[in-house]
Design an enzyme around this catalytic site. Structure first.
Site, short mmCIF file in Angstrom:
data_model
loop_
_atom_site.label_atom_id
_atom_site.label_comp_id
_atom_site.label_asym_id
_atom_site.label_seq_id
_atom_site.Cartn_x
_atom_site.Cartn_y
_atom_site.Cartn_z
N ASP A 109 0.83 -1.34 0.04
CA ASP A 109 0.09 0.08 0.04
C ASP A 109 0.83 1.41 0.12
O ASP A 109 2.10 1.04 0.05
CB ASP A 109 -0.92 -0.14 1.44
N ASN A 160 -7.38 -2.59 14.22
CA ASN A 160 -8.79 -3.03 14.04
C ASN A 160 -9.08 -4.16 12.96
O ASN A 160 -9.84 -4.44 12.52
CB ASN A 160 -9.64 -1.88 13.27
C1 F6R Z 1 1.39 -1.49 6.10
C2 F6R Z 1 0.22 -2.00 6.10
C3 F6R Z 1 -0.60 -1.84 7.60
C4 F6R Z 1 0.17 -2.39 8.58
C5 F6R Z 1 -0.75 -2.05 9.96
C6 F6R Z 1 0.06 -2.47 11.19
O1 F6R Z 1 2.14 -1.50 4.67
O2 F6R Z 1 -0.29 -2.33 5.34
O3 F6R Z 1 -1.60 -2.98 7.42
O4 F6R Z 1 1.04 -3.59 8.50
O5 F6R Z 1 -1.32 -1.04 10.13
O6 F6R Z 1 1.05 -1.39 11.41
P1 F6R Z 1 2.22 -1.50 12.42
O7 F6R Z 1 3.25 -2.29 11.96
O8 F6R Z 1 2.71 0.06 12.45
O9 F6R Z 1 1.50 -1.71 13.77
#
Ligand code: F6R
Length: 248
Positions: free
Chosen positions: A67, A136
């Site tokens: 993303d 979430n």
């Molecule tokens: C990032 C992504 C998100 C993160 C998720 C967890 O490319 O696709 O789904 O993996 O928001 O983020 P962190 O690792 O910062 O807790």
């Protein structure tokens, strides 16, 4: 689905890095699906370390990221392209022309989404897809919804995601409100999936996603249907599922 419990973030990162490294060794011209955020930073450091020691060669590897924020140019320090360059690509021998991140500043976002879907298809899909987990239950930026989005699409970020991600920005107002993300089908087409989650903030999402019903209200729950998923969590992230997981 295999669940591996580790004692802490370091061990989670090592276990996940070992799987990605094994993939590169096994198939030097593999396609790695990669993620950003705080979860994979330790894993990327391990990969960099092994590359510096001369035991891991990324010369023929291709990557596709999950993303990108809408509206952030690649040079923006909070863009996911910038994150990938500074946390991994700048430190390994990968050909940056073979590293793909959705175009966050495309003037025609629908065309950019279709072109990303085609890119993944043309590459033959991901040999392995790395995922983090939103508080979430999101994967990529597939937020809780009434149905599972299929292909790459533009998404409005939920308040909970904006709140969780504001730590990377100077203020909450600076967090982009939209992102472009691989859809659930893009993720599930990967031949193998590795999801990492650490910390107590992830405990509810882990319990709901992997020990509850499959529902688009918890997007990661669909991973229960994929034939080859490894979930690697530290004990805090598994704290709401007592007795589950394999200790290492
Ligand atoms: C990032 C992504 C998100 C993160 C998720 C967890 O490319 O696709 O789904 O993996 O928001 O983020 P962190 O690792 O910062 O807790």
């Amino acid at each position: 689905m295999r669940i591996i419990k580790t004692k802490d973030y370091e061990e989670m990162s090592l276990r996940a890095a070992e799987i990605l490294a094994a993939q590169v060794v096994m198939k030097p011209d593999c396609v790695l699906g990669l993620a950003t955020g705080s979860s994979p930073v330790g894993l990327y450091q391990r990969l960099i370390g092994w590359h510096e020691e001369g035991v891991l060669d990324f010369g023929r590897v291709t990557t596709v990221n999950l993303d990108e924020y809408r509206g952030l140019a690649p040079e923006h320090p909070q863009s996911y392209r910038y994150f990938m360059n500074s946390n991994l690509f700048d430190h390994i021998n990968i050909d940056k022309k073979r590293t793909f991140v959705p175009d966050g500043i495309a003037s025609d976002p629908a065309a950019a989404c279709a072109s990303y879907d085609r890119k993944i298809k043309d590459l033959g899909g991901q040999d392995i897809q790395l995922l983090g987990l939103g508080q979430n239950g999101h994967i990529g930026f597939n937020e809780p919804a009434d149905s599972f989005p299929v292909g790459t699409h533009v998404v409005s970020l939920t308040e909970s995601t904006i709140e969780a991600n504001k730590r990377f920005f100077a203020s909450r107002e600076e967090v982009p409100k939209e992102a472009i993300t691989m859809g659930i089908a893009n993720i599930l087409e990967a031949r193998k999936i590795v999801l990492i989650a650490n910390g107590k903030e992830k405990a509810l999402a882990v319990a709901e996603a992997f020990f509850g019903p499959v529902t688009p209200k918890v997007p990661a729950s669909i991973l229960q249907l994929h034939p080859d998923v490894v979930v690697i969590c530290d004990q805090e992230a598994l704290s709401l599922v007592p007795g589950e997981g394999e200790s290492v």
